[in-house]
Enzyme design. Structure first.
Site, PDB file in Angstrom:
ATOM      1  N   ASP A 111       0.857  -8.704  26.130  1.00  8.96           N
ATOM      2  CA  ASP A 111       1.912  -7.915  25.509  1.00  8.96           C
ATOM      3  C   ASP A 111       1.940  -8.103  24.001  1.00  8.96           C
ATOM      4  O   ASP A 111       2.423  -7.237  23.277  1.00  8.96           O
ATOM      5  CB  ASP A 111       3.264  -8.306  26.117  1.00  8.96           C
ATOM      6  CG  ASP A 111       4.387  -7.399  25.632  1.00  8.96           C
ATOM      7  OD1 ASP A 111       4.174  -6.171  25.579  1.00  8.96           O
ATOM      8  OD2 ASP A 111       5.463  -7.909  25.292  1.00  8.96           O
ATOM      9  N   HIS A 201      10.273  -3.967  23.321  1.00 12.64           N
ATOM     10  CA  HIS A 201      10.067  -2.893  22.335  1.00 12.64           C
ATOM     11  C   HIS A 201       8.696  -2.963  21.667  1.00 12.64           C
ATOM     12  O   HIS A 201       8.421  -2.184  20.759  1.00 12.64           O
ATOM     13  CB  HIS A 201      11.148  -2.960  21.246  1.00 12.64           C
ATOM     14  CG  HIS A 201      12.541  -2.820  21.777  1.00 12.64           C
ATOM     15  ND1 HIS A 201      13.059  -1.623  22.207  1.00 12.64           N
ATOM     16  CD2 HIS A 201      13.513  -3.746  21.969  1.00 12.64           C
ATOM     17  CE1 HIS A 201      14.298  -1.799  22.633  1.00 12.64           C
ATOM     18  NE2 HIS A 201      14.597  -3.075  22.506  1.00 12.64           N
ATOM     19  N   ARG A 202       7.848  -3.891  22.107  1.00 13.88           N
ATOM     20  CA  ARG A 202       6.536  -3.994  21.463  1.00 13.88           C
ATOM     21  C   ARG A 202       5.685  -2.756  21.710  1.00 13.88           C
ATOM     22  O   ARG A 202       4.847  -2.398  20.871  1.00 13.88           O
ATOM     23  CB  ARG A 202       5.809  -5.242  21.954  1.00 13.88           C
ATOM     24  CG  ARG A 202       6.380  -6.547  21.433  1.00 13.88           C
ATOM     25  CD  ARG A 202       5.437  -7.719  21.734  1.00 13.88           C
ATOM     26  NE  ARG A 202       5.942  -8.949  21.175  1.00 13.88           N
ATOM     27  CZ  ARG A 202       6.684  -9.819  21.836  1.00 13.88           C
ATOM     28  NH1 ARG A 202       7.012  -9.550  23.100  1.00 13.88           N
ATOM     29  NH2 ARG A 202       7.102 -10.931  21.281  1.00 13.88           N
ATOM     30  N   ALA A 203       5.861  -2.098  22.844  1.00 16.27           N
ATOM     31  CA  ALA A 203       5.034  -0.932  23.164  1.00 16.27           C
ATOM     32  C   ALA A 203       5.217   0.166  22.118  1.00 16.27           C
ATOM     33  O   ALA A 203       4.237   0.671  21.548  1.00 16.27           O
ATOM     34  CB  ALA A 203       5.391  -0.413  24.563  1.00 16.27           C
ATOM     35  N   PHE A 206       4.112  -1.071  18.437  1.00 18.36           N
ATOM     36  CA  PHE A 206       2.666  -1.033  18.246  1.00 18.36           C
ATOM     37  C   PHE A 206       2.145   0.398  18.289  1.00 18.36           C
ATOM     38  O   PHE A 206       1.192   0.741  17.584  1.00 18.36           O
ATOM     39  CB  PHE A 206       1.965  -1.871  19.311  1.00 18.36           C
ATOM     40  CG  PHE A 206       2.123  -3.361  19.119  1.00 18.36           C
ATOM     41  CD1 PHE A 206       2.108  -3.915  17.859  1.00 18.36           C
ATOM     42  CD2 PHE A 206       2.288  -4.203  20.194  1.00 18.36           C
ATOM     43  CE1 PHE A 206       2.264  -5.271  17.664  1.00 18.36           C
ATOM     44  CE2 PHE A 206       2.439  -5.571  20.028  1.00 18.36           C
ATOM     45  CZ  PHE A 206       2.424  -6.109  18.751  1.00 18.36           C
TER      46      PHE A 206
END
Length: 616
Positions: A111, A201-203, A206
């Site tokens: 992730d 919220h990394r999706a 990024f």
């Protein structure tokens, strides 16, 4: 202030790297000279603002992976060891590879890596494969001249393309500073992340960076194609559940039925109405054009017209499946590790507790290095003056060793009652099915049937298929149900297997309805004492007494480290008493109801439970 331009560092992390080599440690030679701890940087310090490459990152041990996890997340390395306390920056470009067949990469590490893609996303045809092999075979590292003229030209073209790409990246870095993602485009990425079931919220963060980079390398604003690429590279691999999309024929809604043909009178009326409406529309269009001439058309950012994920996390775009790293329905777990001081791979030094088995010479010398100057001064005039190195008990460090460990699967099968033969055949099929994969997972299988007055170990822990076939040829059936003794026998078998040092986790698969009618004392060769049971009738134990005895054995099994219980109830749910579920809850295990269990069903349930335990 003078500056120097240096080549971008490229640092590779080997799989057998140790912690002191990765983050740095005390410099032995300089510490001895100066009399104080002198820090020697590790691989992470050299990789700052460069490229950090890890091949087969899924095979790294857990401690090394945790260090990389903190570096990727924080951008700094904290060193607290051997009298050294410091913090230095480390912001490299992390590039890693892994093969899912050799073990999945942990989700929380994946992730934190921005882009994830598959090397097999685009399949090569025969011509392209032949061309790739030909380039490798005819490649020569000695110079520009290659084995063939075609290979020489291909190398020249590759070098030219690489130089052009370098120039494009330099300009893209400058253009990226002023490039932004529009609010409508960011909303699209967030909605795609929600549809894919991404956690955190990394999706979308990024994905927005990927879209900006894709647009910057082309020297333009962010478009719909950039957003689609960002979904493929950053959002799709983080989806919590991804199914194979349906066929196009199934996905398309059925066409509506054709309308009935209109009559002639209705057609004439429609034509007259259309002509009357067209005349005022033309006048209105002329007026609108005149009003819009002074103002320029607004610059509306491009957003894809359709979503790439359906509302139930199913990919709508057929190209999206190629960018998903794995199915989310089930996860394969990594193998466990056994830590000891006698055998395995040396992973880190530690302070001794009791007798020193394997001395860590490197760590011991580093711990004593800062004190050599002072100890040498104190040794003058004594019989220890001629020593080269002065060591004390507080300097001693031992080796912490780690080795891969398999699991032991113990099948505890109820061989009593009318359905005993079916249960035994199902357990035998599951055991043979799991043994075929034992060479990959290092797992061992054991089978303990219980019937009559006691439980016996029919198949001791083994990885041999031939031994299993030989031992499982004769399977006793019928008689009483000594369930409590069976659970205790499985516990002792698992403990003895753990003491060998080759077994990490023990999974006890109990195939029974949970009903017991033989107390523990009878299984151990003693007579039942009716005074021990208040509800005893005719000198026989009551159901309450037998159930409490079984639950006590299950609780004892659940408290042991590395032990897990999986109860498979083969009775019909309409006539099941629910005791098997109570046994699973008492041991903190899992419960499954399989009315018509066969070998493949039991093997599948057991394998899924084992994978969850290994990945936890």
């Amino acid at each position: 202030r003078e500056t120097q331009v240096i080549a971008t560092p490229f640092v590779q992390v080997p799989l057998n790297v140790m912690e002191d080599r990765l983050i740095g440690s005390a410099d032995l030679e300089e510490s001895v000279k100066t009399g104080k701890s002198v820090f020697s940087p590790g691989l992470l310090a050299k990789a700052h603002r460069g490229v950090l490459y890890v091949d087969d990152i899924n095979l790294l041990d857990e401690e090394t992976a945790n260090i990389l996890l903190n570096v990727v997340n924080d951008g700094f390395v904290n060193v607290e060891r051997e009298g050294i306390s410091l913090r230095y920056p480390c912001r490299p470009l992390l590039i890693a590879t892994f093969n899912p067949d050799e073990g999945e990469l942990r989700d929380h590490l994946l992730d934190r890596i921005a882009v994830s893609l598959s090397a097999d996303a685009v399949r090569l045809d025969v011509t392209e494969r032949v061309e790739a092999v030909d380039r490798v075979v005819n490649y020569s590292a000695t110079g520009i001249t290659q084995g063939t003229a075609e290979a020489t030209k291909a190398l020249e073209d590759a070098i030219k393309n690489e130089d052009d790409l370098k120039t494009a990246i330099i300009f893209a870095r400058e253009y990226l500073k002023e490039l932004k993602v529009a609010p409508s485009q960011l909303q699209y990425l967030c909605e795609e992340a929600i549809r894919a079931g991404c956690q955190g919220h990394r999706a979308e963060i990024f994905a927005s960076e990927v879209a900006r980079a894709s647009a910057a390398i082309e020297g333009r604003q962010v478009t719909a194609e950039d957003l689609r690429l960002a979904v493929k590279l950053a959002i799709a691999p983080r989806g919590t559940f991804i199914n194979t999309p349906m066929d196009e024929d199934e996905m398309m809604p059925p066409p509506p039925p054709p309308p009935p043909p209109p009559s002639n009178e209705e057609q004439d009326q429609d034509k007259d109405e259309e002509e009357e409406q067209e005349e005022p529309d033309e006048d209105e269009e002329d007026e609108e054009d005149e009003e819009d001439e002074p103002d320029e058309a607004p610059d509306v950012p491009e957003v894809p017209q359709e979503f790439m994920f359906d509302v139930d996390a199913t990919p709508v775009d057929p190209d999206l499946i190629d960018f998903t790293s794995r199915e989310r329905a089930g996860k394969g777990g990594g193998r466990g590790l056994i830590f000891s001081q006698d055998r395995g791979r040396y992973i880190k030094p530690m302070l001794p507790k009791g007798k020193v088995v394997r001395l860590a010479v490197d760590a011991t010398l580093r711990a004593s290095a800062p004190y050599q100057k002072a100890r040498r001064e104190r040794a003058k005039g004594t019989k220890k003056e001629g020593r080269g190195v002065f060591l004390e008990q507080s300097d001693v460090r031992i080796k912490k060793m780690a080795r891969k460990a398999g699991s032991l699967i113990i099948f505890v099968v109820d061989a009593s009652g009318s359905m005993a033969l079916n249960r035994m055949n199902a357990a035998k099929g599951a055991a043979m099915s799991l043994l075929t994969e034992a060479y990959q997972s290092r797992d061992q299988i054991s089978l303990i049937p219980f019937q009559g007055d006691a439980a016996d170990v029919l198949l001791p822990p083994t990885k041999s298929i031939a031994m299993a076939k030989r031992r499982l040829e004769s399977m006793p059936c019928g008689g009483g149900s000594p369930l409590a003794h069976a659970i205790q026998t499985a516990t002792m078998t698992g403990l003895n297997a753990q003491k060998t040092g080759d077994v990490g986790k023990v999974v006890v698969v109990c195939i029974s309805d949970g009903r017991a009618n033989v107390p523990m004392c009878v299984s151990q060769g003693e007579e039942f004492d009716p005074d021990a049971d208040e509800d005893s009738k005719d000198g026989k134990p009551s159901r309450k007494f037998l159930k409490e005895e079984v639950l006590a054995c299950a609780k004892q099994l659940g408290r042991l480290p590395g032990f897990n219980l999986l109860c498979i109830d083969t009775e019909n749910k309409f006539i099941s008493t629910g005791i098997a579920k109570d046994i699973a809850n008492a041991a903190g295990g899992k419960y499954h109801q399989i009315a018509k269990a066969d070998g493949s069903a039991i093997a599948s349930v057991t394998q899924n439970a084992l994978n969850e335990l290994k990945s936890s």
